[in-house]
Scaffold this active site. Structure first.
Site, PDB file in Angstrom:
ATOM      1  N   LYS A  80       0.832  -1.212   0.000  1.00  0.00           N
ATOM      2  CA  LYS A  80       0.000   0.000   0.000  1.00  0.00           C
ATOM      3  C   LYS A  80       0.863   1.257   0.000  1.00  0.00           C
ATOM      4  CE  LYS A  80      -1.641   1.581   3.811  1.00  0.00           C
ATOM      5  NZ  LYS A  80      -2.356   1.744   5.098  1.00  0.00           N
TER       6      LYS A  80
ATOM      7  N   ASP B 282      -6.170   1.024   1.274  1.00  0.00           N
ATOM      8  CA  ASP B 282      -6.369   1.230   2.705  1.00  0.00           C
ATOM      9  C   ASP B 282      -7.809   0.849   3.063  1.00  0.00           C
ATOM     10  OD1 ASP B 282      -8.021   3.295   1.902  1.00  0.00           O
ATOM     11  OD2 ASP B 282      -6.615   4.877   2.421  1.00  0.00           O
TER      12      ASP B 282
END
Length: 208
Positions: A129, A148
């Site tokens: 991420k 997220d």
């Protein structure tokens, strides 16, 4: 879920995407600062990470401060000691002959997916991420997903995924990223634009 955005917000999103595209033209210090911002964001509010980065840059501590000095400026950022240590270790990793050379290392890659794997493997504090976030923010790709909890929740609400995974392995991350890629293409937009649309609908803001 309605993905329509008003003209004013669409303009802001376009301007932000244009900023990302131009970002790699900045100097090594700015690129390194963007990397550090992405190191600070996990489990912390983006606004707090941005505030901390402003203080770190303006004071010069980001580029020559100790772990203790950096920690003292990470107000509102979770796990400040660990993240300060990551910043110092990453600074050493990207420094040669007393000079930051992060752009030189990045430019060795002609495949953004291989570059992301290299970042995850070699840079402290970056997972899939965070590495995707960094590469998006420096204009290296609009085709990487920043998965997220907010984005995952919205992908579920849009029926792009059936459920939010309890753990996000690399394999699962890539599977969801591909689903998000196909969905964004069906809308005629990039993953980066879809990300900003979902974030703005979630928070009312268009952040980086």
């Amino acid at each position: 879920m309605d993905l329509q955005v008003d003209n004013e917000r669409r303009k802001v999103i376009k301007e932000r995407l244009d900023e990302f595209k131009k970002a790699f033209g900045q100097d090594d210090k700015k690129i390194f600062a963007e990397l550090c911002f992405c190191v600070l964001t996990p489990q912390s509010k983006a606004e707090k990470a941005m505030e901390a980065m402003c203080e770190l840059e303006q004071s010069g501590i980001l580029f020559n401060g100790t772990e203790e000095q950096i920690t003292s400026l990470l107000k509102g950022v979770r796990f400040p000691r660990n993240k300060a240590r990551y910043i110092v270790e990453n600074r050493k990793f990207f420094t040669e002959e007393n000079k930051l050379k992060i752009k030189e290392k990045i430019e060795q890659f002609d495949d953004v997916f291989k570059l992301r794997e290299w970042l995850v493997k070699n840079v402290k504090g970056l997972g899939m991420k965070e590495a995707s976030h960094f590469l998006r923010n420096i204009g290296m790709s609009e085709d990487l997903a920043i998965l997220d909890r907010h984005i995952l929740k919205n992908l579920r609400n849009l029926n792009v995924i059936n459920e939010i995974p309890k753990t996000l392995t690399k394999k699962r991350y890539l599977e969801i990223e591909e689903k998000m890629r196909r969905f964004s293409k069906s809308l005629g937009i990039s993953i980066a634009e879809l990300d900003l649309i979902l974030w703005s609908k979630e928070t009312g803001k268009v952040l980086k």
